[in-house]
Design a protein around this motif. Structure first.
Motif, PDB file in Angstrom:
ATOM      1  N   LEU A   1       0.850  -1.189   0.000  1.00  0.00           N
ATOM      2  CA  LEU A   1       0.000   0.000   0.000  1.00  0.00           C
ATOM      3  C   LEU A   1       0.887   1.241   0.000  1.00  0.00           C
ATOM      4  N   SER A   2       0.551   2.203  -0.854  1.00  0.00           N
ATOM      5  CA  SER A   2       1.378   3.384  -1.060  1.00  0.00           C
ATOM      6  C   SER A   2       0.732   4.617  -0.456  1.00  0.00           C
ATOM      7  N   ARG A   3       1.467   5.305   0.403  1.00  0.00           N
ATOM      8  CA  ARG A   3       0.978   6.561   0.969  1.00  0.00           C
ATOM      9  C   ARG A   3       0.813   7.621  -0.120  1.00  0.00           C
ATOM     10  N   ASP A   4       1.716   7.602  -1.113  1.00  0.00           N
ATOM     11  CA  ASP A   4       1.652   8.573  -2.199  1.00  0.00           C
ATOM     12  C   ASP A   4       0.364   8.410  -3.011  1.00  0.00           C
ATOM     13  N   LEU A   5      -0.019   7.172  -3.312  1.00  0.00           N
ATOM     14  CA  LEU A   5      -1.259   6.936  -4.046  1.00  0.00           C
ATOM     15  C   LEU A   5      -2.463   7.367  -3.216  1.00  0.00           C
ATOM     16  N   ALA A   6      -2.427   7.109  -1.923  1.00  0.00           N
ATOM     17  CA  ALA A   6      -3.532   7.517  -1.057  1.00  0.00           C
ATOM     18  C   ALA A   6      -3.681   9.031  -1.043  1.00  0.00           C
ATOM     19  N   GLN A   7      -2.558   9.741  -1.055  1.00  0.00           N
ATOM     20  CA  GLN A   7      -2.612  11.203  -1.062  1.00  0.00           C
ATOM     21  C   GLN A   7      -3.179  11.748  -2.363  1.00  0.00           C
ATOM     22  N   ARG A   8      -3.084  10.955  -3.434  1.00  0.00           N
ATOM     23  CA  ARG A   8      -3.673  11.374  -4.711  1.00  0.00           C
ATOM     24  C   ARG A   8      -5.150  11.015  -4.798  1.00  0.00           C
ATOM     25  N   GLY A   9      -5.686  10.361  -3.770  1.00  0.00           N
ATOM     26  CA  GLY A   9      -7.070   9.921  -3.793  1.00  0.00           C
ATOM     27  C   GLY A   9      -7.291   8.661  -4.593  1.00  0.00           C
ATOM     28  N   HIS A  10      -6.219   7.891  -4.797  1.00  0.00           N
ATOM     29  CA  HIS A  10      -6.284   6.649  -5.563  1.00  0.00           C
ATOM     30  C   HIS A  10      -6.521   5.494  -4.600  1.00  0.00           C
ATOM     31  N   TYR A  11      -7.765   4.985  -4.581  1.00  0.00           N
ATOM     32  CA  TYR A  11      -8.119   3.905  -3.656  1.00  0.00           C
ATOM     33  C   TYR A  11      -8.695   2.719  -4.422  1.00  0.00           C
ATOM     34  N   PRO A  12      -8.339   1.500  -4.030  1.00  0.00           N
ATOM     35  CA  PRO A  12      -7.361   1.154  -2.987  1.00  0.00           C
ATOM     36  C   PRO A  12      -5.946   1.553  -3.407  1.00  0.00           C
ATOM     37  N   ALA A  13      -5.173   2.026  -2.435  1.00  0.00           N
ATOM     38  CA  ALA A  13      -3.859   2.601  -2.731  1.00  0.00           C
ATOM     39  C   ALA A  13      -2.802   1.508  -2.878  1.00  0.00           C
ATOM     40  N   ILE A  14      -3.006   0.608  -3.833  1.00  0.00           N
ATOM     41  CA  ILE A  14      -2.093  -0.520  -4.044  1.00  0.00           C
ATOM     42  C   ILE A  14      -1.032  -0.135  -5.065  1.00  0.00           C
ATOM     43  N   ASP A  15       0.226  -0.265  -4.671  1.00  0.00           N
ATOM     44  CA  ASP A  15       1.347  -0.045  -5.579  1.00  0.00           C
ATOM     45  C   ASP A  15       1.544  -1.336  -6.370  1.00  0.00           C
ATOM     46  N   VAL A  16       0.985  -1.377  -7.575  1.00  0.00           N
ATOM     47  CA  VAL A  16       0.968  -2.628  -8.359  1.00  0.00           C
ATOM     48  C   VAL A  16       2.371  -3.110  -8.722  1.00  0.00           C
ATOM     49  N   PRO A  17       3.261  -2.246  -9.256  1.00  0.00           N
ATOM     50  CA  PRO A  17       4.601  -2.759  -9.599  1.00  0.00           C
ATOM     51  C   PRO A  17       5.378  -3.302  -8.404  1.00  0.00           C
ATOM     52  N   ALA A  18       5.151  -2.729  -7.217  1.00  0.00           N
ATOM     53  CA  ALA A  18       5.874  -3.186  -6.028  1.00  0.00           C
ATOM     54  C   ALA A  18       5.248  -4.423  -5.407  1.00  0.00           C
ATOM     55  N   SER A  19       4.011  -4.734  -5.768  1.00  0.00           N
ATOM     56  CA  SER A  19       3.331  -5.915  -5.235  1.00  0.00           C
ATOM     57  C   SER A  19       3.678  -7.133  -6.082  1.00  0.00           C
ATOM     58  N   LEU A  20       3.574  -8.312  -5.469  1.00  0.00           N
ATOM     59  CA  LEU A  20       4.050  -9.508  -6.163  1.00  0.00           C
ATOM     60  C   LEU A  20       3.338 -10.755  -5.641  1.00  0.00           C
ATOM     61  N   SER A  21       3.045 -11.675  -6.557  1.00  0.00           N
ATOM     62  CA  SER A  21       2.561 -13.006  -6.186  1.00  0.00           C
ATOM     63  C   SER A  21       3.487 -14.036  -6.800  1.00  0.00           C
ATOM     64  N   ARG A  22       4.053 -14.889  -5.964  1.00  0.00           N
ATOM     65  CA  ARG A  22       4.956 -15.921  -6.467  1.00  0.00           C
ATOM     66  C   ARG A  22       4.204 -17.148  -6.975  1.00  0.00           C
ATOM     67  N   VAL A  23       2.908 -17.206  -6.722  1.00  0.00           N
ATOM     68  CA  VAL A  23       2.132 -18.380  -7.123  1.00  0.00           C
ATOM     69  C   VAL A  23       1.125 -18.059  -8.228  1.00  0.00           C
ATOM     70  N   MET A  24       1.098 -16.811  -8.694  1.00  0.00           N
ATOM     71  CA  MET A  24       0.073 -16.415  -9.662  1.00  0.00           C
ATOM     72  C   MET A  24       0.147 -17.238 -10.943  1.00  0.00           C
TER      73      MET A  24
END
Length: 225
Positions: free
Chosen positions: A120-143
């Motif tokens: 979750l990114s504080r910067d995205l939340a400050q832009r009003g982007h909800y849910p504030a998920i930083d997609v490039p920084a998030s990862l699934s090893r089983v996807m």
């Protein structure tokens, strides 16, 4: 529900996490599929750190004694499947990054042993982007083992577009970027509004998995057109 307030003794806070894991293990032993939600691994590490320091163990990584981080590892490793009963414990653990530091020892420890993470990114939340998920920084090893290849390819393409847009954000905001300099960034900027519409969601809104997959496929088909 197992709850111990933050103002209780560190041994109680640590035992609460261990007790919740023991309850999950009990139902797993009966062949049930259990969802364990623990908030948070950081507070578990803080409690273990307080106990270790009281016992005279020297601090190592940013004040965390080795046993504090080992307590986090032992706790997480208790989740998983049981070959004997056929049951499973799926653990969802929150981690609080002290000072928003992605290299915090607890964050590093959790990231190394979990099957995936949602940042979750504080910067995205400050832009009003909800849910504030930083997609490039998030990862699934089983996807890749869980979704069809075309869907996995679409998700990787979307991650690349978002990463290109975020890396070039400052240049675009300053007016220093000229179209044509980076084809991937050009494509990301052209699809910026549809990407944000796909990633954002109103509070209380729910979208089923099937429509989400279809929307992702349609978005990436538009990107390829």
């Amino acid at each position: 529900m197992v709850a111990v307030p933050a103002d209780h003794a560190p041994n109680l806070r640590l035992r609460a996490a261990q007790y919740a894991s023991a309850i999950a293990e009990y139902f797993r032993a009966q062949g049930k599929r259990v969802l364990l939600i623990l908030d948070s691994l950081t507070r578990v590490a803080h409690a273990a750190r307080e106990l270790a320091l009281v016992l005279g163990e020297p601090g190592a990584a940013r004040g965390y004694p080795p046993s504090a981080l080992a307590a986090v590892t032992r706790l997480v490793e208790r989740a998983g499947n049981s070959a004997r009963s056929g049951g499973a414990v799926t653990g969802v653990y929150t981690v609080l990054a002290d000072g928003d530091d992605a290299n915090d020892p607890v964050v590093d420890t959790a990231r190394a042993i979990l099957d995936g993470h949602i940042v979750l990114s504080r910067d995205l939340a400050q832009r009003g982007h909800y849910p504030a998920i930083d997609v490039p920084a998030s990862l699934s090893r089983v996807m890749d083992d869980l979704v069809p290849p075309d869907l996995a390819a679409a998700a990787r393409r979307l991650r690349a577009l978002i990463a290109a847009r975020e890396s070039g954000r400052d240049l675009v905001m300053m007016g220093a970027y000229r179209a044509g300099g980076d084809p991937l960034l050009d494509e990301a900027l052209a699809l910026s509004a549809p990407i944000d519409a796909f990633l954002t969601q109103a509070r209380g809104e729910a979208v089923a998995l099937g429509p989400s997959h279809a929307a992702l496929a349609a978005l990436m088909e538009g990107a390829s057109a």
